[in-house]
Write a protein that holds these residues in place. Structure first.
Motif, PDB file in Angstrom:
ATOM      1  N   ASP A 100      -2.927   3.777  -7.202  1.00 22.13           N
ATOM      2  CA  ASP A 100      -3.374   2.581  -6.484  1.00 22.13           C
ATOM      3  C   ASP A 100      -4.037   2.961  -5.159  1.00 22.13           C
ATOM      4  O   ASP A 100      -3.462   2.800  -4.089  1.00 22.13           O
ATOM      5  N   LEU A 101      -5.261   3.468  -5.263  1.00 20.84           N
ATOM      6  CA  LEU A 101      -5.963   3.884  -4.056  1.00 20.84           C
ATOM      7  C   LEU A 101      -6.357   2.703  -3.181  1.00 20.84           C
ATOM      8  O   LEU A 101      -6.542   2.853  -1.975  1.00 20.84           O
ATOM      9  N   ASP A 102      -6.471   1.510  -3.775  1.00 21.10           N
ATOM     10  CA  ASP A 102      -6.763   0.321  -2.968  1.00 21.10           C
ATOM     11  C   ASP A 102      -5.635   0.050  -1.980  1.00 21.10           C
ATOM     12  O   ASP A 102      -5.887  -0.323  -0.828  1.00 21.10           O
ATOM     13  N   MET A 103      -4.391   0.239  -2.406  1.00 23.43           N
ATOM     14  CA  MET A 103      -3.261   0.019  -1.507  1.00 23.43           C
ATOM     15  C   MET A 103      -3.253   1.079  -0.401  1.00 23.43           C
ATOM     16  O   MET A 103      -2.958   0.778   0.754  1.00 23.43           O
ATOM     17  N   LYS A 104      -3.574   2.303  -0.753  1.00 28.90           N
ATOM     18  CA  LYS A 104      -3.660   3.352   0.273  1.00 28.90           C
ATOM     19  C   LYS A 104      -4.750   2.999   1.287  1.00 28.90           C
ATOM     20  O   LYS A 104      -4.537   3.093   2.493  1.00 28.90           O
ATOM     21  N   LYS A 105      -5.909   2.565   0.788  1.00 34.04           N
ATOM     22  CA  LYS A 105      -7.013   2.210   1.678  1.00 34.04           C
ATOM     23  C   LYS A 105      -6.662   1.018   2.566  1.00 34.04           C
ATOM     24  O   LYS A 105      -7.073   0.961   3.725  1.00 34.04           O
ATOM     25  N   ALA A 106      -5.895   0.075   2.034  1.00 36.09           N
ATOM     26  CA  ALA A 106      -5.465  -1.064   2.852  1.00 36.09           C
ATOM     27  C   ALA A 106      -4.638  -0.561   4.032  1.00 36.09           C
ATOM     28  O   ALA A 106      -4.843  -0.986   5.176  1.00 36.09           O
ATOM     29  N   GLY A 107      -3.714   0.348   3.781  1.00 35.39           N
ATOM     30  CA  GLY A 107      -2.913   0.927   4.856  1.00 35.39           C
ATOM     31  C   GLY A 107      -3.766   1.689   5.857  1.00 35.39           C
ATOM     32  O   GLY A 107      -3.560   1.602   7.067  1.00 35.39           O
ATOM     33  N   GLU A 108      -4.737   2.430   5.351  1.00 34.44           N
ATOM     34  CA  GLU A 108      -5.626   3.183   6.242  1.00 34.44           C
ATOM     35  C   GLU A 108      -6.429   2.245   7.137  1.00 34.44           C
ATOM     36  O   GLU A 108      -6.635   2.526   8.323  1.00 34.44           O
ATOM     37  N   ARG A 109      -6.874   1.115   6.569  1.00 34.46           N
ATOM     38  CA  ARG A 109      -7.627   0.132   7.368  1.00 34.46           C
ATOM     39  C   ARG A 109      -6.757  -0.448   8.479  1.00 34.46           C
ATOM     40  O   ARG A 109      -7.187  -0.567   9.629  1.00 34.46           O
ATOM     41  N   TYR A 110      -5.521  -0.821   8.135  1.00 38.01           N
ATOM     42  CA  TYR A 110      -4.617  -1.325   9.173  1.00 38.01           C
ATOM     43  C   TYR A 110      -4.412  -0.277  10.256  1.00 38.01           C
ATOM     44  O   TYR A 110      -4.442  -0.582  11.450  1.00 38.01           O
ATOM     45  N   SER A 111      -4.166   0.942   9.853  1.00 35.94           N
ATOM     46  CA  SER A 111      -3.914   2.026  10.787  1.00 35.94           C
ATOM     47  C   SER A 111      -5.096   2.205  11.743  1.00 35.94           C
ATOM     48  O   SER A 111      -4.910   2.341  12.956  1.00 35.94           O
ATOM     49  N   GLU A 112      -6.310   2.188  11.199  1.00 36.03           N
ATOM     50  CA  GLU A 112      -7.504   2.371  12.018  1.00 36.03           C
ATOM     51  C   GLU A 112      -7.777   1.169  12.913  1.00 36.03           C
ATOM     52  O   GLU A 112      -8.058   1.327  14.108  1.00 36.03           O
ATOM     53  N   LEU A 113      -7.712  -0.033  12.346  1.00 35.15           N
ATOM     54  CA  LEU A 113      -8.020  -1.239  13.121  1.00 35.15           C
ATOM     55  C   LEU A 113      -7.067  -1.436  14.292  1.00 35.15           C
ATOM     56  O   LEU A 113      -7.484  -1.826  15.387  1.00 35.15           O
ATOM     57  N   LEU A 114      -5.792  -1.191  14.053  1.00 34.48           N
ATOM     58  CA  LEU A 114      -4.796  -1.415  15.102  1.00 34.48           C
ATOM     59  C   LEU A 114      -4.493  -0.154  15.905  1.00 34.48           C
ATOM     60  O   LEU A 114      -3.694  -0.191  16.839  1.00 34.48           O
ATOM     61  N   GLU A 115      -5.143   0.950  15.532  1.00 34.52           N
ATOM     62  CA  GLU A 115      -4.948   2.237  16.200  1.00 34.52           C
ATOM     63  C   GLU A 115      -3.467   2.611  16.257  1.00 34.52           C
ATOM     64  O   GLU A 115      -2.899   2.901  17.308  1.00 34.52           O
ATOM     65  N   ILE A 116      -2.855   2.579  15.067  1.00 41.06           N
ATOM     66  CA  ILE A 116      -1.447   2.924  14.904  1.00 41.06           C
ATOM     67  C   ILE A 116      -1.368   4.053  13.877  1.00 41.06           C
ATOM     68  O   ILE A 116      -2.005   3.989  12.831  1.00 41.06           O
ATOM     69  N   LYS A 117      -0.570   5.038  14.168  1.00 39.68           N
ATOM     70  CA  LYS A 117      -0.384   6.136  13.221  1.00 39.68           C
ATOM     71  C   LYS A 117       0.628   5.737  12.155  1.00 39.68           C
ATOM     72  O   LYS A 117       1.717   5.267  12.463  1.00 39.68           O
ATOM     73  N   PHE A 118       0.238   5.897  10.894  1.00 38.76           N
ATOM     74  CA  PHE A 118       1.107   5.632   9.754  1.00 38.76           C
ATOM     75  C   PHE A 118       1.454   6.955   9.089  1.00 38.76           C
ATOM     76  O   PHE A 118       0.665   7.897   9.102  1.00 38.76           O
ATOM     77  N   GLU A 119       2.598   6.999   8.446  1.00 39.89           N
ATOM     78  CA  GLU A 119       2.906   8.074   7.512  1.00 39.89           C
ATOM     79  C   GLU A 119       2.638   7.497   6.126  1.00 39.89           C
ATOM     80  O   GLU A 119       3.243   6.485   5.749  1.00 39.89           O
ATOM     81  N   PHE A 120       1.728   8.120   5.387  1.00 43.22           N
ATOM     82  CA  PHE A 120       1.394   7.640   4.049  1.00 43.22           C
ATOM     83  C   PHE A 120       2.215   8.410   3.016  1.00 43.22           C
ATOM     84  O   PHE A 120       2.240   9.644   3.040  1.00 43.22           O
ATOM     85  N   ILE A 121       2.888   7.656   2.143  1.00 43.77           N
ATOM     86  CA  ILE A 121       3.778   8.265   1.164  1.00 43.77           C
ATOM     87  C   ILE A 121       3.334   7.854  -0.232  1.00 43.77           C
ATOM     88  O   ILE A 121       3.354   6.678  -0.581  1.00 43.77           O
ATOM     89  N   GLU A 122       2.926   8.863  -0.987  1.00 42.46           N
ATOM     90  CA  GLU A 122       2.463   8.648  -2.349  1.00 42.46           C
ATOM     91  C   GLU A 122       3.670   8.591  -3.290  1.00 42.46           C
ATOM     92  O   GLU A 122       4.544   9.445  -3.232  1.00 42.46           O
ATOM     93  N   ILE A 123       3.687   7.573  -4.140  1.00 39.90           N
ATOM     94  CA  ILE A 123       4.766   7.410  -5.122  1.00 39.90           C
ATOM     95  C   ILE A 123       4.209   7.771  -6.485  1.00 39.90           C
ATOM     96  O   ILE A 123       3.162   7.260  -6.892  1.00 39.90           O
ATOM     97  N   LYS A 124       4.906   8.636  -7.186  1.00 40.45           N
ATOM     98  CA  LYS A 124       4.500   9.016  -8.538  1.00 40.45           C
ATOM     99  C   LYS A 124       5.463   8.403  -9.524  1.00 40.45           C
ATOM    100  O   LYS A 124       6.668   8.472  -9.356  1.00 40.45           O
ATOM    101  N   ASP A 125       4.916   7.772 -10.564  1.00 45.12           N
ATOM    102  CA  ASP A 125       5.764   7.151 -11.587  1.00 45.12           C
ATOM    103  C   ASP A 125       6.453   8.178 -12.452  1.00 45.12           C
ATOM    104  O   ASP A 125       6.054   9.230 -12.703  1.00 45.12           O
TER     105      ASP A 125
END
Length: 125
Positions: A100-125
């Motif tokens: 779900d790269l769209d969900m990752k990109k959504a998080g990246e957009r929030y992180s960039e727009l609000l200038e907040i550092k996120f830790e991105f965690i990939e979940i594997k089924d």
């Protein structure tokens, strides 16, 4: 103040804001018919919490889907977190499914727009 626990439904996410562990988690699907009505008590709880927060919290976002009205509320929650960085050490974790790269990109957009550092965690089924 007590922890905030709301069980998920077919169209609302699970909310588990655990004061004891310092882990605040929103997960599953968020597409309520009236996002403002669903999230207003959550925003009010967070506002009250930040009057006297713990020294450290981890805020976890683990959505498999959210709609546009939920996206606006997520933005408000993130802004509230950013506004309280001086009161508490806040770590933000954004979970996304490996497919779900769209969900990752959504998080990246929030992180960039609000200038907040996120830790991105990939979940594997």
């Amino acid at each position: 103040m007590e922890s905030l626990i709301i069980e998920k439904t077919n169209d609302t996410p699970s909310i588990n804001f655990n004061i004891e562990t310092g882990i605040f988690r929103i997960s599953d699907t968020s597409w309520p018919e009236d996002a403002k009505r669903f999230y207003t008590p959550i925003l009010e709880w967070l506002k009250k919490y930040f009057e006297a927060p713990k020294p450290e919290i981890v805020f976890e976002f683990d959505f498999n889907y959210f709609n546009t009205s939920s996206a606006k509320i997520i933005s408000k929650i993130l802004k509230m977190l950013k506004d309280n960085f001086d009161k508490s050490n806040i770590k933000i974790k954004w979970f996304y499914d490996v497919d779900d790269l769209d969900m990752k990109k959504a998080g990246e957009r929030y992180s960039e727009l609000l200038e907040i550092k996120f830790e991105f965690i990939e979940i594997k089924d």
